[in-house]
Design an enzyme around this catalytic site. Structure first.
Site, PDB file in Angstrom:
ATOM      1  CD  GLU A  27       4.146  -0.091  -4.068  1.00 59.57           C
ATOM      2  OE1 GLU A  27       3.858  -0.533  -5.196  1.00 59.57           O
ATOM      3  OE2 GLU A  27       3.312   0.368  -3.277  1.00 59.57           O
ATOM      4  CE  LYS A  45       2.922   7.987   4.890  1.00 59.33           C
ATOM      5  NZ  LYS A  45       3.342   6.577   5.089  1.00 59.33           N
ATOM      6  N   GLY A  77      -2.706   0.447   4.247  1.00 60.97           N
ATOM      7  CA  GLY A  77      -3.655  -0.630   3.950  1.00 60.97           C
ATOM      8  C   GLY A  77      -4.952  -0.008   3.478  1.00 60.97           C
TER       9      GLY A  77
END
Lengths: 319, 319
Positions: free
Chosen positions: A194, A209, A303
């Protein structure tokens, strides 16, 4: 296999848009789709292409108020709004509203299960709806469902490379001998990092996560949040460290580990041919199990279509 | 998560015995357990330790006729009798009897789903019971359930190293430069290869697993059996081929591939650091998917507890 479900999709970023794009192919219909400022609803299924085109061109998905999606008549709420920390709002309230209406929730948003796991499970217990969150950890890779099938009590640790941006940067630095700033710029040009890469390169994304995994492993015993994680990112890994490692047949990866006792994320030396030495943006999770040895699951961790695949897999697993 | 189920376990080899050994830990009870000549039944759950000890010492599991297990009042039949080809008997009839009684069937026996897949699915359609078979392909590795979650239409190929015996032999030949006969003898001493290793070294076992995968991928369109598979084993791979490969940074593995069009198993050159270049008895399956790229799943493909883990995972996935 469950029958087709009616989905309400919140979030029109890469994941939400891909879910809307693929839902019909997976046998479901999208009865509501919202971004932060607008919504489109249709009891017999929205025109996905129109809504996605409109989002591209006008920045809105429809003419309704975004709340129209939450009040629509749907079977499953897909929560794909941006992950937020702390109180995990507004994602947590979206989940709460759906469960209070006895609907199912499928999360792509990590916030509720990283920061308020016990609250989520309590609301789920009080609801006829179920909460699933495969898409929150490792994109398309079937991690949560594998832990579920083994049953968490049979998994002693989950360890892996869970952030594609950081992994791309480290594997490029190792492969090309280029320094961090240059590889980061390349990654940004490619859309792999980013404009503000902090979340990825400081290890926060990988840590979230791992917190989710630790919550699953220690279900019912204790609850973790991001603040419990011991986190170090890749911003201080010099090119020289990778060269030294290579002389010894090793490389460096940002590895996260979750156990019932906690979460640790940091750069680690691994043998160059180790399972953990995935390259590019690939992710891998190693599950240490009681009866089945070590399971390695790797694939694309991020994605739009990849993560939508995990969301729609979860929809398929609902009763 | 489903509640505890009552299991009838047919087969007292490594897999059946491990299922009986672990069932209670997974929240289930074993109401019947049979080998080829005997059975033990108990409506409130058998004494697993006693039955397993008796099998070790006396070669029988109990005093009843083996048919007593099939007629017991159970929720799930676990079919773990030896894989047979052609008509897949007696395993197929066991499955048929259970489904006709509207009970679920979890297979570790490959025969029915490799050789009579359409028949199995037809019986399942006519029954209130469900058939699951994770344990038939890749032991503990969650392959069938991953294809199911993605939905078979989204998987274009399944490729992998699916026989631990053959892989052990090839990876030892490559690592030590020892010839086939010597490594085979070593594998037999270690219990990694059978006294008659034909099934493994000629590629039949790997082919059966690929036939099952091809049947899943082409569900509803066509059915495959072992006779459709193009199979070559490892018995003709000379040590010199491995040396030549190594000079080129490659090695040789027995690779199977299943697509909607068929099944092919044979020795293949792969880069030494490729995902397919698993070592020892490990297995790996690569799933090529429509939306999620390539997923790699690896782990222990065989063993009593490992395969029992897959059986019990399937039991947990039943309604």
């Amino acid at each position: 296999m469950s029958d087709g479900k009616r989905l309400a999709v919140l979030g029109a970023g890469a994941v939400g848009s891909s879910v809307v794009d693929l839902a019909v192919e997976y046998g479901h219909s999208v009865v509501a789709f919202a971004d932060s400022s607008s919504a489109v609803t249709a009891a017999d299924g929205i025109d996905a292409d129109s809504a996605l085109d409109r989002k591209s061109s006008d920045g809105v998905v429809g003419d309704d108020d975004p709340d129209a999606a939450l009040s629509a008549d749907y079977d499953v709420l897909v929560e794909a709004t941006p992950t937020t920390l702390g109180d995990a709002e507004p994602g947590f309230s979206h989940l709460e509203t759906a469960l209070e209406r006895d609907r199912h929730v499928v999360l792509a948003n990590k916030g509720p299960v990283a920061e308020r796991y016990a609250d989520v499970r309590e609301l789920e217990r009080e609801s006829a709806g179920e909460v699933r969150f495969e898409a929150t950890v490792g994109g398309a890779i079937p991690i949560i469902s594998t832990v579920e099938d083994l049953s968490p009590s049979h998994v002693t640790a989950a360890r892996g490379v869970l952030n594609g941006t950081a992994n791309f940067i480290l594997s490029r630095m190792a492969a090309e001998g280029i320094d961090y700033e240059h590889v980061l710029a390349e990654a940004q040009d490619l859309g792999v990092a980013e404009a503000d890469p902090t979340f990825d390169v400081e290890g926060t994304d990988a840590a979230l996560k791992c917190v989710i995994l630790a919550n699953v492993l220690s279900e019912g015993e204790r609850e973790f949040t991001l603040s419990d994680a011991d986190v170090e990112g890749i911003t201080n890994v010099p090119g020289s460290a990778l060269e030294l490692a290579a002389e010894d047949g090793r490389t460096i990866r940002l590895v996260g580990e979750a156990t019932r006792d906690g979460i640790r994320v940091g750069p680690r030396l691994v043998p160059q041919n180790a399972a953990l030495a995935v390259t590019g943006t690939r992710n891998i999770v190693q599950l240490e199990t009681t009866h089945a040895g070590q399971l390695n699951l790797s694939g694309r961790g991020a994605g739009g279509p990849e993560t939508a695949s995990a969301v729609l897999g979860d929809v398929g697993r609902l009763d």
